[in-house]
Design a protein around this motif. Structure first.
Motif, short mmCIF file in Angstrom:
data_model
loop_
_atom_site.label_atom_id
_atom_site.label_comp_id
_atom_site.label_asym_id
_atom_site.label_seq_id
_atom_site.Cartn_x
_atom_site.Cartn_y
_atom_site.Cartn_z
N THR A 1 -0.45 -2.34 8.07
CA THR A 1 0.60 -2.02 8.63
C THR A 1 1.23 -0.90 7.70
OG1 THR A 1 1.62 -3.65 8.50
CG2 THR A 1 0.42 -3.11 10.45
N ILE A 2 1.04 0.25 7.78
CA ILE A 2 1.95 1.12 7.02
C ILE A 2 3.14 2.06 8.13
CG2 ILE A 2 1.21 3.44 5.63
CD1 ILE A 2 -0.82 1.46 5.23
N ASP B 1 -2.42 5.18 -3.09
CA ASP B 1 -3.97 4.86 -2.70
C ASP B 1 -3.93 5.30 -1.56
OD1 ASP B 1 -3.22 2.26 -4.13
OD2 ASP B 1 -1.62 1.77 -2.73
N VAL B 2 -3.57 6.06 -0.36
CA VAL B 2 -4.04 6.68 0.13
C VAL B 2 -3.43 8.39 0.45
CG1 VAL B 2 -4.18 6.50 2.06
CG2 VAL B 2 -3.95 4.73 1.56
N ILE B 3 -3.81 9.42 1.02
CA ILE B 3 -3.61 10.17 1.20
C ILE B 3 -3.78 10.57 2.33
CG2 ILE B 3 -3.55 12.98 0.55
CD1 ILE B 3 -4.08 12.37 -2.24
N LEU B 4 -2.86 11.18 3.11
CA LEU B 4 -3.58 11.30 4.76
C LEU B 4 -2.98 12.54 5.13
CD1 LEU B 4 -2.62 10.66 7.91
CD2 LEU B 4 -0.84 10.48 7.83
N ILE C 1 0.52 -1.30 0.13
CA ILE C 1 0.03 0.12 -0.06
C ILE C 1 0.94 1.64 0.03
CG2 ILE C 1 -1.80 1.59 1.64
CD1 ILE C 1 -2.39 -1.51 2.40
N SER C 2 0.41 2.09 -0.65
CA SER C 2 1.08 3.65 -1.00
C SER C 2 0.71 4.51 -0.49
CB SER C 2 1.99 3.68 -2.56
OG SER C 2 0.56 4.37 -2.87
N MET C 3 1.08 5.31 0.73
CA MET C 3 0.28 6.20 1.18
C MET C 3 1.46 7.37 1.31
SD MET C 3 -1.68 5.87 5.10
CE MET C 3 -1.02 6.67 6.63
N ILE C 4 1.35 8.87 1.17
CA ILE C 4 1.70 10.32 1.00
C ILE C 4 0.62 11.77 1.95
CG2 ILE C 4 0.89 10.98 -0.79
CD1 ILE C 4 3.87 11.86 -1.71
N CYS D 1 6.55 -4.19 6.34
CA CYS D 1 4.85 -2.98 6.75
C CYS D 1 4.22 -3.79 5.42
CB CYS D 1 5.12 -2.12 7.09
SG CYS D 1 5.72 -1.97 8.70
N ASP D 2 3.21 -3.40 5.57
CA ASP D 2 1.97 -4.01 4.59
C ASP D 2 1.64 -2.54 3.48
OD1 ASP D 2 1.24 -6.74 5.46
OD2 ASP D 2 -0.01 -5.48 6.95
N GLY D 3 2.65 -1.43 4.24
CA GLY D 3 2.46 -0.22 3.11
C GLY D 3 3.47 0.54 3.67
N GLN D 4 3.73 1.75 2.98
CA GLN D 4 4.77 2.67 3.18
C GLN D 4 4.44 4.10 2.94
OE1 GLN D 4 7.96 2.08 4.93
NE2 GLN D 4 7.51 -0.28 3.97
N VAL D 5 4.51 4.45 3.74
CA VAL D 5 3.99 6.67 4.00
C VAL D 5 5.32 7.06 4.29
CG1 VAL D 5 3.56 6.78 6.26
CG2 VAL D 5 2.94 8.41 4.78
N LEU D 6 4.87 8.43 3.33
CA LEU D 6 6.04 9.29 3.96
C LEU D 6 5.34 10.80 3.53
CD1 LEU D 6 9.11 8.05 1.31
CD2 LEU D 6 9.19 8.66 3.76
#
Ligand code: KIV
Length: 271
Positions: free
Chosen positions: A207-208, A45-48, A25-28, A216-221
């Protein structure tokens, strides 16, 4: 087959399916309409809408000063730029720690006033009643364990968390408690890769990670870090994909030269 490419809109169910299929999962983070539009169209995928807005948008030293109204302003701007990504909005410090009623009130304001799809809050066992109450109203909740920046004055430093056995055991317990309470995913920030692996394998929910290794199942930066807007911040876990600080400085200096030398605007750039 890519689950991420196949769906028109990413939902919490999509993330669950991605974990089950072993698709990362990609998150930024994003804080405004224009960047959210670019990230969404790029296929994230996800915007935080992170409370890191307090640092990178407002220039505060910590995430503590940002208010619920300010988070709502950022999140509603982001949501207007998004067609496909799942939008997660951080609950700011002071908007949920009092009690679960207050937490629910803040979460409802975020959902009603921003159009976001879910909320994120920091902490484990201490916030479990709030998580349950928010989830029970149908609002998806993302948890956040490890380095939780809203507790920086308790930690005293931004170094790696849960290196010691007692803290690692508490984190593992908290992860299970949050899953049990109904969280749809967990951010794991700045913990040893081996611990993040154990936690990720023990949970059904994704998990991100940020500074939590590759398992982890995804990463966030944070967008300002990975795009090289904020070049002062260089932790080991960060991969910087651009040096926008340098590029923007160069572009603005060229503009200044062009204005001063009467090169801009030229004949084609006027009416
Ligand atoms: O606020 C934020 O940007 C975050 C990420 C670092 C996960 O919570």
């Amino acid at each position: 087959m890519s689950i991420h490419k196949d769906v028109k809109k990413i939902t919490t169910n999509t993330l669950q399916k991605m974990k089950a299929a072993g698709e990362k999962i990609s998150m930024i983070t994003a804080y405004d309409f224009s960047f959210a539009q670019i990230f969404d169209a790029a296929g994230i995928d996800v915007i935080l809408v992170g409370d890191s807005a307090s640092n990178v948008m407002a220039g505060h030293e910590t995430t503590l000063p940002i208010t619920l109204d300010q988070m709502i302003y950022h999140a509603s701007s982001v949501v207007r730029g998004v067609n496909r990504s799942l939008v997660v909005v951080d609950m700011p410090f002071g908007s949920y720690q009092g009690n679960s009623k207050e937490a629910l009130g803040s979460a409802i304001r975020i959902m009603k006033e921003t159009g976001g799809h879910s909320i994120k809050l920091e902490g484990g066992e201490e916030v479990v009643e709030s998580v349950k109450r928010i989830v029970s109203t149908g609002i998806p909740v993302m948890g956040h364990l490890g380095l939780t920046p809203q507790s920086i004055y308790k930690f005293g430093t931004y170094t790696v968390r849960a290196k010691e056995e007692a803290e690692a055991e508490k984190l593992k317990r908290d992860a299970l408690i949050l899953q049990e309470a109904g969280c749809f995913a967990l951010v794991l920030e700045k913990i040893p890769a081996s611990l993040a692996k154990m936690v990720s394998e023990s949970l059904q929910i994704p998990t991100i990670g940020i500074g939590a290794g590759p398992h982890c199942d995804g990463q966030v930066l944070v967008m300002h870090d990975m795009l090289g807007i904020n070049v002062e911040f260089k932790p080991r876990f960060l991969r910087q994909y651009l040096n926008l600080h340098e590029q923007i400085t160069g572009a603005v200096q060229q503009y200044i030269r062009d204005v001063k030398s009467n090169d801009f605007p030229n004949e084609k750039e006027q009416y």
